[in-house]
Design a protein around this motif. Sequence first.
Motif, short mmCIF file in Angstrom:
data_model
loop_
_atom_site.label_atom_id
_atom_site.label_comp_id
_atom_site.label_asym_id
_atom_site.label_seq_id
_atom_site.Cartn_x
_atom_site.Cartn_y
_atom_site.Cartn_z
N VAL A 92 0.97 -1.14 -0.07
CA VAL A 92 0.10 -0.16 0.10
C VAL A 92 0.85 1.15 0.14
CG1 VAL A 92 -1.73 1.26 1.13
CG2 VAL A 92 -1.92 -0.97 0.96
N LEU A 93 2.15 1.16 0.68
CA LEU A 93 2.73 2.29 0.82
C LEU A 93 3.76 2.56 -0.39
CD1 LEU A 93 3.22 2.17 4.90
CD2 LEU A 93 1.54 3.44 3.61
N THR A 94 4.19 1.53 -0.97
CA THR A 94 5.34 1.82 -1.83
C THR A 94 4.63 2.43 -3.30
OG1 THR A 94 6.23 -0.36 -1.38
CG2 THR A 94 6.89 0.40 -3.40
N ALA A 95 5.54 3.43 -3.57
CA ALA A 95 5.11 4.25 -4.64
C ALA A 95 5.58 3.52 -5.81
CB ALA A 95 5.79 5.74 -4.73
N MET A 96 4.56 3.45 -6.98
CA MET A 96 4.74 2.75 -8.07
C MET A 96 3.81 3.21 -8.80
SD MET A 96 3.56 -1.32 -7.23
CE MET A 96 4.54 -1.26 -5.69
N PRO A 97 3.90 3.00 -10.38
CA PRO A 97 2.89 3.30 -11.35
C PRO A 97 1.68 2.43 -11.46
CG PRO A 97 5.14 3.31 -12.39
CD PRO A 97 5.33 2.51 -10.94
N THR A 98 0.60 2.73 -11.76
CA THR A 98 -0.70 2.06 -11.76
C THR A 98 -1.23 2.02 -13.38
OG1 THR A 98 -1.05 2.63 -9.66
CG2 THR A 98 -2.83 1.53 -10.87
N ILE A 99 -1.37 0.96 -13.71
CA ILE A 99 -1.91 0.70 -15.07
C ILE A 99 -3.46 0.17 -14.83
CG2 ILE A 99 -1.63 -0.23 -17.27
CD1 ILE A 99 1.26 -0.40 -16.78
N PRO A 167 8.60 -1.88 -10.11
CA PRO A 167 7.14 -2.55 -9.94
C PRO A 167 5.92 -2.00 -10.45
CG PRO A 167 8.55 -2.48 -7.83
CD PRO A 167 9.32 -1.81 -8.81
N VAL A 168 4.94 -2.38 -10.71
CA VAL A 168 3.95 -1.90 -11.46
C VAL A 168 2.55 -2.37 -10.59
CG1 VAL A 168 2.52 -1.26 -13.42
CG2 VAL A 168 5.06 -1.27 -13.35
N ARG A 169 1.68 -1.69 -10.55
CA ARG A 169 0.24 -2.03 -10.12
C ARG A 169 -0.51 -2.20 -11.28
NH1 ARG A 169 0.57 2.45 -6.80
NH2 ARG A 169 1.20 2.18 -4.60
N ILE A 170 -1.35 -3.15 -11.37
CA ILE A 170 -2.40 -3.63 -12.49
C ILE A 170 -3.78 -3.61 -12.09
CG2 ILE A 170 -3.02 -5.14 -14.17
CD1 ILE A 170 -0.19 -3.88 -14.63
N THR A 171 -4.54 -2.79 -12.07
CA THR A 171 -6.02 -3.02 -12.01
C THR A 171 -6.69 -3.29 -12.99
OG1 THR A 171 -6.63 -0.50 -12.35
CG2 THR A 171 -5.62 -1.01 -10.34
N ASN A 172 -7.92 -4.35 -12.62
CA ASN A 172 -8.69 -4.75 -13.39
C ASN A 172 -10.17 -4.80 -13.24
OD1 ASN A 172 -9.80 -6.77 -15.82
ND2 ASN A 172 -9.53 -8.33 -14.50
N VAL A 177 -17.11 -0.76 -18.89
CA VAL A 177 -16.93 0.59 -18.16
C VAL A 177 -18.00 1.60 -18.61
CG1 VAL A 177 -15.58 1.83 -20.10
CG2 VAL A 177 -15.14 2.58 -18.02
N GLU A 178 -18.71 1.33 -19.49
CA GLU A 178 -19.92 2.44 -19.75
C GLU A 178 -20.95 2.13 -18.76
OE1 GLU A 178 -22.33 4.36 -23.35
OE2 GLU A 178 -21.35 2.38 -23.59
N SER A 179 -21.16 0.74 -18.09
CA SER A 179 -22.30 0.78 -17.45
C SER A 179 -22.07 0.82 -16.02
CB SER A 179 -22.71 -0.91 -17.82
OG SER A 179 -21.81 -1.65 -17.24
N HIS A 180 -20.77 1.07 -15.53
CA HIS A 180 -20.47 1.34 -14.42
C HIS A 180 -19.62 2.45 -14.26
CE1 HIS A 180 -21.79 -2.82 -13.92
NE2 HIS A 180 -22.31 -2.35 -12.91
N ARG A 181 -19.50 3.34 -15.09
CA ARG A 181 -18.71 4.53 -14.95
C ARG A 181 -18.72 5.35 -13.88
NH1 ARG A 181 -19.16 9.36 -19.30
NH2 ARG A 181 -17.01 10.45 -18.74
N ASN A 186 -14.21 6.98 -12.10
CA ASN A 186 -13.36 8.23 -11.45
C ASN A 186 -12.36 7.94 -10.61
OD1 ASN A 186 -15.27 7.36 -9.48
ND2 ASN A 186 -15.69 9.36 -8.80
N LEU A 187 -12.32 6.98 -9.58
CA LEU A 187 -11.36 6.81 -8.89
C LEU A 187 -10.17 6.16 -9.76
CD1 LEU A 187 -10.07 6.47 -6.32
CD2 LEU A 187 -11.10 4.21 -6.05
N LEU A 188 -10.56 5.15 -10.61
CA LEU A 188 -9.59 4.75 -11.55
C LEU A 188 -8.72 5.61 -12.33
CD1 LEU A 188 -11.20 1.46 -12.83
CD2 LEU A 188 -9.46 1.69 -10.98
#
Length: 221
Positions: A92-99, A167-172, A177-181, A186-188
Amino acid sequence: MKAASSNEMDIDANVSLHPLDVLCTVLLCSDSFLQQEILSKMFMCQFALPLLLPALDAHKYTLMLWAMRDIVKKWRPHSLAESRGFREESLVLTAMPTISFVRLGSCSFSKSKLLNELLSSAQQHHDFFIHQDMDFENVPQEITDGLVEISWYFNVGRDNLDLFTRPVRITNKHRDVESHRLQRFNLLTEVSSAMAIVAKSMSERKYVLLSDIATFEPGSM
C-alpha cells in the motif's frame, strides 16, 4: 435433524455460484480484521485482490486498502542486481505506477486472461485473475458487476526476464466501463498512470465516451 428430500438435494446440486460472487459476499459480511486475513492469504497464493467491492447501494463502494495494509513484498530492483540485494516494503505504501485495464463494450476474448499472460513469467503461467475460459465460464456473476481487482508486477532484477524495470500495479475492472462509469471510473482515472481500453470495435458513441474520458478532470464526477 430432518433429512433432506431428494428434490431438495437435486435443487442444491444444480445451484452454481461464481467464485467472485462468493468472495465479494464473504468480504462484505466480514469485519475489517477478517478482511485483512483473507486478503493476506490470497496474496500469498498469488491471486489478484479486490480493490473496490460492489455494494448493495449502487452509489457507494468499499475500498479495501485498509485490509491490505500489512501485506509486504520482497523484490530485487535493478540497482541491487549486482549485489543480489532485495527491498521489502508495504504494497500500500510503496510508490509505483498504476496501469488500469477496462473494457468498452462486449469482447470475444477475456481481458482477465490477457492480463494473466502479461503478468506470468516466461517459465510458468499463473492465473492471477479469474477469467471466462475457466471451468465455471457459464456460471453467471450476480453481484460482482463493477468489481475492481488489483495485482502487482515485481521485477526480478534481470533485463532478459523483466517486463518492467520497476514494480507496477495492475487494476482490472470487471464488466463494461460504460455501465458502471459513475461508480468506479472516476477513482481509477485519479490513481492511474496509464489506462488501457479494451474494445472489440468502435462506434461513434464509443468515440464520444473516450473523448469524455480523455478530458476527465479528477473530482468532476
